[in-house]
Design a protein around this motif. Structure first.
Motif, PDB file in Angstrom:
ATOM      1  N   SER A  34      49.849 -19.652  25.851  1.00 24.52           N
ATOM      2  CA  SER A  34      49.090 -20.733  26.351  1.00 24.52           C
ATOM      3  C   SER A  34      47.422 -19.716  27.177  1.00 24.52           C
ATOM      4  O   SER A  34      47.062 -20.747  27.728  1.00 24.52           O
ATOM      5  CB  SER A  34      49.694 -21.491  27.577  1.00 24.52           C
ATOM      6  N   SER A  35      48.038 -18.812  27.177  1.00 26.01           N
ATOM      7  CA  SER A  35      46.979 -18.383  28.034  1.00 26.01           C
ATOM      8  C   SER A  35      46.775 -17.085  27.064  1.00 26.01           C
ATOM      9  O   SER A  35      46.700 -16.222  26.701  1.00 26.01           O
ATOM     10  CB  SER A  35      47.424 -17.544  29.442  1.00 26.01           C
ATOM     11  N   ASN A  36      44.737 -16.837  27.037  1.00 22.35           N
ATOM     12  CA  ASN A  36      44.096 -16.146  26.519  1.00 22.35           C
ATOM     13  C   ASN A  36      44.404 -14.567  27.254  1.00 22.35           C
ATOM     14  O   ASN A  36      44.488 -13.420  26.428  1.00 22.35           O
ATOM     15  CB  ASN A  36      42.756 -15.577  26.755  1.00 22.35           C
ATOM     16  N   TYR A  37      44.913 -14.576  28.408  1.00 21.76           N
ATOM     17  CA  TYR A  37      45.360 -13.005  28.758  1.00 21.76           C
ATOM     18  C   TYR A  37      46.979 -12.269  28.554  1.00 21.76           C
ATOM     19  O   TYR A  37      46.163 -11.596  27.891  1.00 21.76           O
ATOM     20  CB  TYR A  37      45.608 -13.039  30.434  1.00 21.76           C
ATOM     21  N   THR A  64      54.327 -23.050  30.063  1.00 20.19           N
ATOM     22  CA  THR A  64      54.195 -22.650  31.409  1.00 20.19           C
ATOM     23  C   THR A  64      54.567 -21.483  32.044  1.00 20.19           C
ATOM     24  O   THR A  64      55.387 -21.472  32.075  1.00 20.19           O
ATOM     25  CB  THR A  64      53.346 -24.054  32.232  1.00 20.19           C
ATOM     26  N   TYR A 159      48.871 -18.297  42.263  1.00 22.51           N
ATOM     27  CA  TYR A 159      48.950 -19.060  41.384  1.00 22.51           C
ATOM     28  C   TYR A 159      51.135 -18.912  41.295  1.00 22.51           C
ATOM     29  O   TYR A 159      50.823 -20.758  41.990  1.00 22.51           O
ATOM     30  CB  TYR A 159      48.943 -18.778  39.998  1.00 22.51           C
ATOM     31  N   SER A 193      49.555 -21.544  37.648  1.00 23.91           N
ATOM     32  CA  SER A 193      49.483 -20.861  36.912  1.00 23.91           C
ATOM     33  C   SER A 193      48.674 -22.429  35.769  1.00 23.91           C
ATOM     34  O   SER A 193      48.214 -22.398  35.483  1.00 23.91           O
ATOM     35  CB  SER A 193      50.010 -19.718  36.209  1.00 23.91           C
ATOM     36  N   GLU A 220      43.782 -16.021  35.666  1.00 19.34           N
ATOM     37  CA  GLU A 220      43.106 -16.027  35.310  1.00 19.34           C
ATOM     38  C   GLU A 220      42.727 -17.515  35.192  1.00 19.34           C
ATOM     39  O   GLU A 220      42.179 -17.903  35.571  1.00 19.34           O
ATOM     40  CB  GLU A 220      43.488 -15.752  33.438  1.00 19.34           C
ATOM     41  N   PRO A 221      44.080 -18.467  35.107  1.00 19.78           N
ATOM     42  CA  PRO A 221      43.860 -20.037  34.959  1.00 19.78           C
ATOM     43  C   PRO A 221      43.412 -20.771  36.235  1.00 19.78           C
ATOM     44  O   PRO A 221      42.730 -21.099  36.533  1.00 19.78           O
ATOM     45  CB  PRO A 221      44.752 -20.582  34.531  1.00 19.78           C
ATOM     46  N   ASN A 247      38.901 -13.778  30.860  1.00 17.33           N
ATOM     47  CA  ASN A 247      38.483 -14.120  29.235  1.00 17.33           C
ATOM     48  C   ASN A 247      37.114 -15.028  29.582  1.00 17.33           C
ATOM     49  O   ASN A 247      36.459 -14.248  30.475  1.00 17.33           O
ATOM     50  CB  ASN A 247      39.178 -14.978  29.373  1.00 17.33           C
TER      51      ASN A 247
END
Length: 313
Positions: A34-37, A64, A159, A193, A220-221, A247
């Motif tokens: 679910s993350s662009n990373y 997650t 995170y 996260s 990132e998040p 991102n």
């Protein structure tokens, strides 16, 4: 770095050929999809698999990063499918060890990316590809001290506690700050996260610490939530903010001055080199035990330069 000959390798060379004969699948299992990373890791893996004859790739991860049991099940299922090899980003340094051990015993080579396993699992995987997270944390701390000075108060928005990358990254940041300044550290706070949780946590931290001079968002998040909270609180430009990963949201925060810098990992390279390393192992050849995939500190001054554009996503 000393080379590792499957040290696995002598025992594995014969076994990996058996595993490869049973399946042509290389499984890439990450902390979450679910993350662009992690989607950038996927892109790198896709690029590498397209160049390999005779192999196909599967890509999956939990909803997650905190859904550790789901990731364990994914690894177990890959072993049961008798995949040729596994590229794994472990969401927990201890919980994934039994599964990686089982893969080793089944003759399936495993390459770890992004976050390390605990020492109990080191003999069961063949290579570790990652940012040097400790040095990356130190790089962020250096920039923080450069911008805020050596006194005052800063906060750490982290995170998932205990994850290998978090231990190195936040540990490197914290230790450098303590060794090289008199800055007071508030936190760390753990977002799991989740961007929304990071936003709420940062909002609370900003409200309860009006004298805060700087803030660090460690993935990132978390960094996105932190940036949004800074904007919502009207604090843009009023404190030094440093994030992690690269991102479009984070790039926008650098361009508009919400964030002073972001440390961007070679996530594409993790996927690409992860597949390439598995392919090398399946041929019975040597690989490095640690492969540094790099980090670039991106600011408004260099965001359009090649060094930044090559890692941003």
């Amino acid at each position: 770095m000393k080379k590792l000959l499957l040290g696995a390798a002598v025992a594995l060379v014969g076994m990996t050929s058996l595993a490869a004969a049973q399946s042509n699948e290389i499984a890439v299992i990450v902390k979450t999809t679910s993350s662009n990373y992690w989607q950038n890791v996927h892109k790198g893996a896709q690029s590498a698999i397209a160049k390999l004859d005779g192999y196909e790739m599967s890509f999956q991860g939990p909803a997650t990063e905190s859904a550790v049991a789901d990731e364990v099940n994914m690894v177990q299922n890959a072993i049961n499918r008798q995949v040729a090899g596994i590229v794994l980003a472990p969401s927990d340094p201890d919980a994934l060890v039994p599964s990686v051990k089982k893969a080793y015993e089944s003759g399936i080579p495993v390459v770890i990316v992004d976050s390390s396993l605990s020492d109990a699992g080191k003999e069961y995987y063949q290579a570790f590809l990652s940012t040097d997270n400790r040095k990356a944390g130190e790089l962020c701390a250096q920039k923080m001290i450069e911008k805020v000075g050596k006194t005052g108060k800063i906060a750490i928005m982290s995170y998932v506690a205990g994850v290998g990358s978090e231990i190195g990254r936040v540990g490197g940041f914290t230790d450098y700050i303590k060794a090289n300044s008199d800055l007071e550290i508030v936190g760390p706070f753990y977002s799991e996260s989740q961007m929304a949780k990071a936003l709420n946590q940062t909002t609370d931290v900003l409200a309860s610490n009006p004298d805060l001079k700087g803030i660090f968002g460690a993935n990132e998040p978390t960094a996105i939530g932190m940036g949004r909270a800074i904007v919502q609180a009207g604090k843009k430009g009023q404190l030094v903010a440093i994030g992690f990963d690269g991102n479009e949201d984070l790039q926008g925060f650098v361009r508009d001055g919400t964030l002073d810098a972001i440390a961007v990992q070679g996530s594409y390279q993790m996927g690409e080199k992860g597949i390439e390393t598995i392919a090398t192992l399946l041929k019975g050849e040597k690989v490095e035990s640690f492969i540094n995939t790099g980090v670039v500190l991106v600011t408004k001054d260099n965001i359009d330069a090649d060094e930044a554009q090559n890692v941003l996503y």
